[in-house]
Write a protein that holds these residues in place. Structure first.
Motif, PDB file in Angstrom:
ATOM      1  N   VAL A 138      43.172 -22.956 -84.453  1.00  0.00           N
ATOM      2  CA  VAL A 138      43.808 -22.520 -85.700  1.00  0.00           C
ATOM      3  C   VAL A 138      43.349 -23.406 -86.848  1.00  0.00           C
ATOM      4  O   VAL A 138      43.021 -22.925 -87.935  1.00  0.00           O
ATOM      5  CB  VAL A 138      45.345 -22.539 -85.558  1.00  0.00           C
ATOM      6  CG1 VAL A 138      46.030 -22.373 -86.907  1.00  0.00           C
ATOM      7  CG2 VAL A 138      45.788 -21.447 -84.590  1.00  0.00           C
ATOM      8  N   ARG A 139      43.298 -24.731 -86.610  1.00  0.00           N
ATOM      9  CA  ARG A 139      42.825 -25.648 -87.664  1.00  0.00           C
ATOM     10  C   ARG A 139      41.388 -25.334 -88.055  1.00  0.00           C
ATOM     11  O   ARG A 139      41.035 -25.337 -89.222  1.00  0.00           O
ATOM     12  CB  ARG A 139      42.912 -27.097 -87.176  1.00  0.00           C
ATOM     13  CG  ARG A 139      44.269 -27.685 -87.310  1.00  0.00           C
ATOM     14  CD  ARG A 139      44.237 -29.195 -87.043  1.00  0.00           C
ATOM     15  NE  ARG A 139      45.492 -29.561 -86.442  1.00  0.00           N
ATOM     16  CZ  ARG A 139      45.665 -29.921 -85.182  1.00  0.00           C
ATOM     17  NH1 ARG A 139      44.648 -30.003 -84.372  1.00  0.00           N
ATOM     18  NH2 ARG A 139      46.857 -30.221 -84.729  1.00  0.00           N
ATOM     19  N   GLU A 140      40.551 -25.083 -87.071  1.00  0.00           N
ATOM     20  CA  GLU A 140      39.133 -24.788 -87.338  1.00  0.00           C
ATOM     21  C   GLU A 140      38.992 -23.503 -88.142  1.00  0.00           C
ATOM     22  O   GLU A 140      38.192 -23.428 -89.071  1.00  0.00           O
ATOM     23  CB  GLU A 140      38.374 -24.670 -86.017  1.00  0.00           C
ATOM     24  CG  GLU A 140      36.894 -24.475 -86.174  1.00  0.00           C
ATOM     25  CD  GLU A 140      36.175 -25.682 -86.770  1.00  0.00           C
ATOM     26  OE1 GLU A 140      35.161 -25.455 -87.440  1.00  0.00           O
ATOM     27  OE2 GLU A 140      36.627 -26.824 -86.588  1.00  0.00           O
ATOM     28  N   ALA A 141      39.793 -22.500 -87.813  1.00  0.00           N
ATOM     29  CA  ALA A 141      39.714 -21.231 -88.536  1.00  0.00           C
ATOM     30  C   ALA A 141      40.214 -21.377 -89.975  1.00  0.00           C
ATOM     31  O   ALA A 141      39.763 -20.661 -90.859  1.00  0.00           O
ATOM     32  CB  ALA A 141      40.524 -20.175 -87.805  1.00  0.00           C
ATOM     33  N   ALA A 142      41.128 -22.321 -90.211  1.00  0.00           N
ATOM     34  CA  ALA A 142      41.688 -22.496 -91.551  1.00  0.00           C
ATOM     35  C   ALA A 142      40.804 -23.345 -92.453  1.00  0.00           C
ATOM     36  O   ALA A 142      40.991 -23.359 -93.669  1.00  0.00           O
ATOM     37  CB  ALA A 142      43.073 -23.134 -91.447  1.00  0.00           C
ATOM     38  N   PRO A 177      37.880 -24.455 -94.849  1.00  0.00           N
ATOM     39  CA  PRO A 177      36.971 -23.675 -95.697  1.00  0.00           C
ATOM     40  C   PRO A 177      35.536 -23.801 -95.180  1.00  0.00           C
ATOM     41  O   PRO A 177      35.165 -24.800 -94.565  1.00  0.00           O
ATOM     42  CB  PRO A 177      37.118 -24.311 -97.078  1.00  0.00           C
ATOM     43  CG  PRO A 177      37.690 -25.670 -96.825  1.00  0.00           C
ATOM     44  CD  PRO A 177      38.466 -25.596 -95.546  1.00  0.00           C
ATOM     45  N   ALA A 178      34.772 -22.786 -95.425  1.00  0.00           N
ATOM     46  CA  ALA A 178      33.363 -22.788 -94.996  1.00  0.00           C
ATOM     47  C   ALA A 178      32.623 -23.882 -95.752  1.00  0.00           C
ATOM     48  O   ALA A 178      32.894 -24.138 -96.921  1.00  0.00           O
ATOM     49  CB  ALA A 178      32.731 -21.435 -95.267  1.00  0.00           C
TER      50      ALA A 178
END
Length: 120
Positions: free
Chosen positions: A85-89, A91-92
């Motif tokens: 979840v942290r990784e998906a949140a 920013p690119a």
């Protein structure tokens, strides 16, 4: 995130709920609840395969009495979910802006850690 352990039987997509172990010295096959960790020389089985397993001729089969239940989520699963979840949140990462095209011969001087040398 770590996926649940699957049945070791070829082509079986079901979740494993039991572990099969062979005790070669005693010619015994043991089917018990799913082991906490996958070990070499053991096989994870789904409930239908754990209940229908037969031992080789001349061997004993020891089978767990009771129902096989899927293991509850471990703290490793919860930590892996939180990290996903942290990784998906996040920013690119920003892409560096492309440098403008350079027209004409290079000019002498320093650019960062490289030195531009004019042609002789």
């Amino acid at each position: 995130m770590r996926s649940p352990r699957r049945c070791s039987r070829n082509g079986c997509p079901r979740q494993a709920v039991a572990t099969l172990t062979y005790v070669y010295a005693e010619s015994t096959a043991v089917v018990g609840p799913l082991a906490a960790y996958q070990e070499p020389h053991t096989y994870d089985l789904c409930e239908p395969h754990a209940l229908s397993l037969t031992a080789p001729r001349g061997w004993d089969l020891v089978r767990h009495d009771g129902e096989f239940e899927p293991p509850p989520p471990t703290t490793d699963d919860l930590v892996a979910l939180a990290e996903a979840v942290r990784e998906a949140a996040r920013p690119a990462p920003r892409q560096p802006s492309p440098e403008p095209p350079h027209n004409g011969p290079p000019t002498p001087g320093r650019r960062g850690h490289l030195r531009v040398i004019p042609p002789s």
